[in-house]
Scaffold this motif. Structure first.
Motif, short mmCIF file in Angstrom:
data_model
loop_
_atom_site.label_atom_id
_atom_site.label_comp_id
_atom_site.label_asym_id
_atom_site.label_seq_id
_atom_site.Cartn_x
_atom_site.Cartn_y
_atom_site.Cartn_z
N GLU A 37 25.55 33.40 -31.26
CA GLU A 37 24.81 32.37 -30.52
C GLU A 37 24.60 32.80 -29.07
O GLU A 37 23.54 32.55 -28.49
CB GLU A 37 25.56 31.03 -30.59
N THR A 38 25.60 33.45 -28.48
CA THR A 38 25.48 33.94 -27.10
C THR A 38 24.32 34.92 -26.99
O THR A 38 23.49 34.83 -26.08
CB THR A 38 26.79 34.62 -26.65
N TYR A 39 24.24 35.85 -27.92
CA TYR A 39 23.18 36.86 -27.86
C TYR A 39 21.81 36.25 -28.17
O TYR A 39 20.81 36.67 -27.58
CB TYR A 39 23.50 38.04 -28.78
N LEU A 40 21.76 35.25 -29.03
CA LEU A 40 20.48 34.57 -29.27
C LEU A 40 19.99 33.87 -28.01
O LEU A 40 18.81 33.98 -27.63
CB LEU A 40 20.61 33.56 -30.41
N ARG A 41 20.89 33.17 -27.34
CA ARG A 41 20.53 32.48 -26.10
C ARG A 41 20.17 33.49 -25.00
O ARG A 41 19.27 33.25 -24.20
CB ARG A 41 21.66 31.57 -25.64
N THR A 65 28.22 28.16 -24.03
CA THR A 65 28.02 27.94 -25.46
C THR A 65 29.32 27.45 -26.10
O THR A 65 29.30 26.54 -26.93
CB THR A 65 27.52 29.23 -26.14
N ALA A 66 30.44 28.05 -25.70
CA ALA A 66 31.74 27.60 -26.22
C ALA A 66 32.01 26.16 -25.81
O ALA A 66 32.46 25.35 -26.63
CB ALA A 66 32.85 28.51 -25.70
N ARG A 67 31.73 25.83 -24.57
CA ARG A 67 31.94 24.45 -24.10
C ARG A 67 31.10 23.47 -24.90
O ARG A 67 31.57 22.39 -25.27
CB ARG A 67 31.59 24.33 -22.63
N ALA A 68 29.86 23.83 -25.19
CA ALA A 68 29.00 22.96 -26.01
C ALA A 68 29.61 22.79 -27.40
O ALA A 68 29.57 21.70 -27.97
CB ALA A 68 27.59 23.55 -26.09
N GLY A 69 30.17 23.86 -27.92
CA GLY A 69 30.82 23.78 -29.23
C GLY A 69 32.04 22.88 -29.21
O GLY A 69 32.28 22.12 -30.15
N ARG A 71 32.50 20.32 -27.26
CA ARG A 71 32.02 18.93 -27.22
C ARG A 71 31.59 18.49 -28.62
O ARG A 71 31.89 17.37 -29.03
CB ARG A 71 30.86 18.80 -26.23
N HIS A 72 30.95 19.37 -29.34
CA HIS A 72 30.50 19.06 -30.70
C HIS A 72 31.71 18.87 -31.62
O HIS A 72 31.73 17.95 -32.43
CB HIS A 72 29.60 20.19 -31.23
N GLU A 73 32.73 19.71 -31.48
CA GLU A 73 33.93 19.61 -32.31
C GLU A 73 34.74 18.36 -32.01
O GLU A 73 35.47 17.88 -32.88
CB GLU A 73 34.83 20.82 -32.10
N SER A 74 34.64 17.85 -30.79
CA SER A 74 35.46 16.70 -30.42
C SER A 74 35.12 15.46 -31.24
O SER A 74 35.92 14.54 -31.30
CB SER A 74 35.35 16.40 -28.93
N VAL A 75 33.98 15.46 -31.89
CA VAL A 75 33.61 14.32 -32.73
C VAL A 75 33.73 14.67 -34.22
O VAL A 75 33.36 13.88 -35.06
CB VAL A 75 32.17 13.82 -32.43
N ARG A 76 34.27 15.86 -34.52
CA ARG A 76 34.45 16.30 -35.90
C ARG A 76 35.93 16.51 -36.18
O ARG A 76 36.71 16.73 -35.27
CB ARG A 76 33.70 17.61 -36.12
N PRO A 77 36.32 16.51 -37.45
CA PRO A 77 37.72 16.79 -37.78
C PRO A 77 38.11 18.21 -37.36
O PRO A 77 37.29 19.11 -37.32
CB PRO A 77 37.76 16.68 -39.31
#
Length: 170
Positions: A37-41, A65-69, A71-77
């Motif tokens: 994802e880093t290289y795509l961005r 990108t990791a920080r965005a992930g 945040r996304h994980e914080s609402v997932r198991p």
């Protein structure tokens, strides 16, 4: 600038991005996804305007990108990892030594994840990726003194966690 120039400029920084991703992600699979994802961005950004400092630019993209992930994980198991799944032996010459290094590396990785994210990020960027406090401050938009304090407090906490796990510096 062309995509070939992008590939040439990015190639020398792959180890840095992977090592950073490995410390910002909980598993190897997540780290590999983060690198991709880093290289795509980065490619999208390169096509708009190539950076002056590719190394810091890639590290910043990886970090954001990791920080965005997170945040996304914080609402997932939370994914439960098999503690033995990540250990690989790279040499047959000293399997006991290799196994011990793998165990210590895994213990350090787990201990890093017990630190608050700002401390983990600062330690990873400075100690493992070799950025200066000023470079980390610019990447994270944080004062240099705050970065130094995070690293100092993180080192103390990391040493405490590792000592509790029985990991010594010898």
């Amino acid at each position: 600038m062309s995509d070939d120039e992008f590939l040439q400029a990015m190639d020398e920084h792959l180890d840095l991005v992977y090592n950073l991703a490995r410390r910002l992600a909980r598993s190897r699979t997540q780290a590999e996804d983060l690198v991709q994802e880093t290289y795509l961005r980065a490619l999208r950004g390169w096509r708009r305007r190539p950076p002056d400092d590719v190394r810091a630019w890639l590290a910043t993209i990886c970090l954001n990108t990791a920080r965005a992930g997170w945040r996304h994980e914080s609402v997932r198991p939370v994914e439960v990892l098999d503690p033995d799944a990540g250990m690989t032996l790279t040499s047959r010459s000293d399997t006991a030594g290799e196994a011990m290094q793998g165990l210590v590396r895994d213990q350090v990785h787990r201990a890093l994840w017990q630190l608050p994210p700002p401390q983990r990020e600062a330690i990873t960027l400075m100690d493992l990726c070799g950025f200066t406090a000023a470079e980390v401050a610019a990447m994270t938009d944080t004062p240099r003194g705050t970065i130094l304090a995070r690293v100092h407090r993180g080192h103390k906490k990391l040493a405490e966690l590792l000592q509790r796990q029985g990991v010594t510096s010898e």
